[in-house]
Structure formats: C-alpha cells, structure tokens
Write an enzyme that holds these catalytic residues in place. Sequence first.
Site, PDB file in Angstrom:
ATOM      1  N   TRP A 106       0.910  -1.180  -0.192  1.00 37.77           N
ATOM      2  CA  TRP A 106      -0.029   0.093   0.150  1.00 37.77           C
ATOM      3  C   TRP A 106       1.146   1.207   0.075  1.00 37.77           C
ATOM      4  CZ3 TRP A 106      -4.202  -1.098  -1.820  1.00 37.77           C
ATOM      5  CH2 TRP A 106      -5.107  -2.415  -1.564  1.00 37.77           C
ATOM      6  N   ASP A 176      -1.498   6.337   6.480  1.00 39.09           N
ATOM      7  CA  ASP A 176      -2.892   5.734   5.888  1.00 39.09           C
ATOM      8  C   ASP A 176      -3.027   4.515   6.981  1.00 39.09           C
ATOM      9  OD1 ASP A 176      -4.530   3.656   4.838  1.00 39.09           O
ATOM     10  OD2 ASP A 176      -3.051   3.187   3.043  1.00 39.09           O
ATOM     11  N   LYS A 200     -12.599  -2.011   6.865  1.00 39.18           N
ATOM     12  CA  LYS A 200     -11.703  -3.059   7.597  1.00 39.18           C
ATOM     13  C   LYS A 200     -12.249  -2.664   9.283  1.00 39.18           C
ATOM     14  CE  LYS A 200      -8.644  -3.154   4.097  1.00 39.18           C
ATOM     15  NZ  LYS A 200      -7.790  -2.390   3.230  1.00 39.18           N
TER      16      LYS A 200
HETATM   17  C1  LIG Z   1      -7.271  -1.861   2.022  1.00 39.01           C
HETATM   18  C2  LIG Z   1      -6.346  -0.965   2.016  1.00 39.01           C
HETATM   19  C3  LIG Z   1      -6.321   0.077   1.373  1.00 39.01           C
HETATM   20  C4  LIG Z   1      -7.175   0.057   0.143  1.00 39.01           C
HETATM   21  O1  LIG Z   1      -8.381   0.565   0.286  1.00 39.01           O
HETATM   22  P1  LIG Z   1      -9.454   1.061  -0.820  1.00 39.01           P
HETATM   23  O2  LIG Z   1     -10.555   1.652   0.174  1.00 39.01           O
HETATM   24  O3  LIG Z   1      -9.981  -0.344  -1.488  1.00 39.01           O
HETATM   25  O4  LIG Z   1      -8.951   1.719  -2.022  1.00 39.01           O
HETATM   26  C5  LIG Z   1      -5.170   1.086   1.270  1.00 39.01           C
HETATM   27  N1  LIG Z   1      -4.439   1.065   2.463  1.00 39.01           N
HETATM   28  C6  LIG Z   1      -4.382   0.110   3.145  1.00 39.01           C
HETATM   29  C7  LIG Z   1      -3.350  -0.035   4.449  1.00 39.01           C
HETATM   30  C8  LIG Z   1      -5.547  -0.926   3.401  1.00 39.01           C
HETATM   31  O5  LIG Z   1      -5.533  -1.861   4.300  1.00 39.01           O
END
Ligand SMILES: *Cc1c(COP(=O)(O)O)cnc(C)c1O
Length: 365
Positions: A106, A176, A200
């Site tokens: 990511w 993030d 999540k």
């Molecule tokens: C799942 C995830 C993403 C992607 O998220 P989307 O909402 O599908 O764009 C980005 N960063 C992390 C750390 C993730 O776990």
Amino acid sequence: MSVTNKRAYNFNAGPSALPLEVLEKAQRELVDFNSSGMSIMEMSHRSKDYDAVHNDAIARLKKLYSIPENYEVLFLQGGASLQFTMIPMNFLSEGKKASYILTGSWSEKALKEAKLFGEPIEAASSKENKYRNIPALSDITFNNDDAYVHLTSNNTIYGTAWNNFPDTGDVPLIADMSSDILSKPVDVSKFGIIYAGAQKNLGPSGVTVVIIRKDLLEKANTNIPTMLKYTTHADSNSLYNTPPTFGIYMLGEVLKWVEDQGGVEAIEKRNVEKASLIYNVIDQSNGFYVGHATPDSRSLMNITFRISNEDLEKQFLAEAKEAGFVGLNGHRSVGGCRASTYNAVPVETCQALANFMIEFQKKHQ
Ligand SMILES: *Cc1c(COP(=O)(O)O)cnc(C)c1O
C-alpha cells in the site's frame, strides 16, 4: 430465523466482519428509519433525519478518537486508493518534495501516485527484508522542507504495524490507517492527515474517513478539480455532492458499538487479547507455524504466518475452510495464511482458530 446461528468464523481482510449487533440493528431499521416510513437509503441527503445521522457520526468519531478542535473529519469516496492521489494532488507540485516510508504494497502504491505530481523520496524501506519489519525510527530520513512525510500505520498484507511513530516536527505526518484506525488510541495531534477506507474497522466499503488538520487546508493547491480538493469537502461538511449515506449511517452505528464496548482503550485491550491467542500458538509451535512479521513489528489486526511444508499449508487452508473458517488465505501477492482480527472479530472466533491450529499441528506434525 435468527442470523446468529449462521455466523461464520470471519477472518476476511476487507471488507471484513461487522459487529453482529450493528447488522441486526440495521436490519430492524432497514425499511423504516426513525418512523419515517422510508429506509435511510431512500431519503434526501439534505433531509433532517439524514443530517442528524451525518453530524452524529462526525461528532462521535471526534469524541471516541480524541480528535482535537483544529481538525476536520471528512467522509469521502474513492477508497484509501483515491487518497494516494488526492494527497499529492493537493500538496505537491513540480519540484516539491515529500518523503514516503515504504512498509508494504500500500505504501508503494501511495508513492507511485505521488510521482505524478512532485518529487517524492523514499525515506526508508523494509522491502529488502520482504517487509517483515517496520524500519527503526533512527533509519528514517526526511527533509525539513518536505511537504509531508507519508507512512502506512498497519500493513494489511504483510502483517506489520508501527508501535511508535516518527516525530516529524513541523513537517506534517500523513498516515494511511485503513487497517488499524480505531483499533487502539492514537495521538491524533501528531498527524497532519489520517485517512482510512471504512471497510476494515469502521463499516462497509464506500466511505473513506479523512481527518485533516485545518491549517493544511489553507496550504492546499487550488488549481485542481473541485471534487479532488479537500477544501471543497471541508467547506461543505462533506455534503458537496451526495455522500454514501447508508455507509455513513453504518459507520455511525459501528462507532456507537465501539462506545458500548468501553471505547478505544477497551477495544485495544480486547485486540491484544485476540491477537495473543493466535501469536502464542505460532510461538509455541516449535517452528510448525512460522510468523511472517518480526515479533517487534507484529500487527494486532493482520496475523500472517506460513506452514513450512507447502502441501501441509494447502491442507491447513482446506481443513480450516471445512471447519467454517473464512478468509484465512494470505494476500495473493504473498501467499501463506493470514487471519485478520479487526475490531469486530469476536474473541471466541480467535479462540476457535487458536484451538484449530493446535489440533491441526497435533494431527500432522
Ligand atoms: C485496504 C487498504 C487500502 C485500499 O483501500 P481501498 O479503500 O480499497 O482503496 C489502502 N491501504 C491500506 C493500508 C489498506 O489496508
């Protein structure tokens, strides 16, 4: 028919388990929200009923996560992935630098987008170590004239997480937190921006939470598309266009559930207990199960492990599926096994997996 007797042992990585109480409440309210004779999905995003839901979710998140007054909470769309783009689009320009700390796929994706807008620099990386660890704080280099420093707080695919965040002084730290937001208390004041896709720990997919320090809004680029400007959404309380109303309603209900659990501290305690159940099995297996992350970088949310014999690993996943466990396959890019133990995954589900792992080892060692 009760839903409860059909609930799976759900270890999905995202979208993932939601609290049963929240799903049941949403079910009760689905066709008639607040005696309106309508579903929340069927009413205007400018209506009084929806407005209350929207503002309540913002207020609840601010309180639960102790978000200081000088931050805005935004509900956007496009997932965390669009934030990879929006951040550099708002804060970088030709020749302008930002530092990216690479701890997994990511963060790599976030860096890739930044290259389209400015001159991002790799401030540190654990790629050579197959992303098993978080770089030591002393190994992170950034410049005082960076627009920001970006990191991924929890690496969903590799199963690592930051324990302590770097002190970046006057340079805004951007995180993030898609896969560990609200899993433990965080000092929000250390960050310029925190963002997370909701699917999540916060609710269904379709909502992205952005917590942004107000002074950054003033520094953002203005010559960019309206929908991709943070100021557009901050100035309109995330109601510039139609927001994902049902997702925001669900997010509000998940926040109420976190409050009912005793708040973020209580959630953290439970998350530690849940993850320990599974890590203890790995650590006491004499090498039968091998954790991917180095112990000092282990995630509470995504537990990644392998079984050294690959045939046996396939059998483990097959038998686990047979026994009612869902989502234990590792990410397609790394293989192996992964148990995602987000906030809504019950202790009993983790205990069931720990027991299953012990039994599987006894049978096949
Ligand atoms: C799942 C995830 C993403 C992607 O998220 P989307 O909402 O599908 O764009 C980005 N960063 C992390 C750390 C993730 O776990």
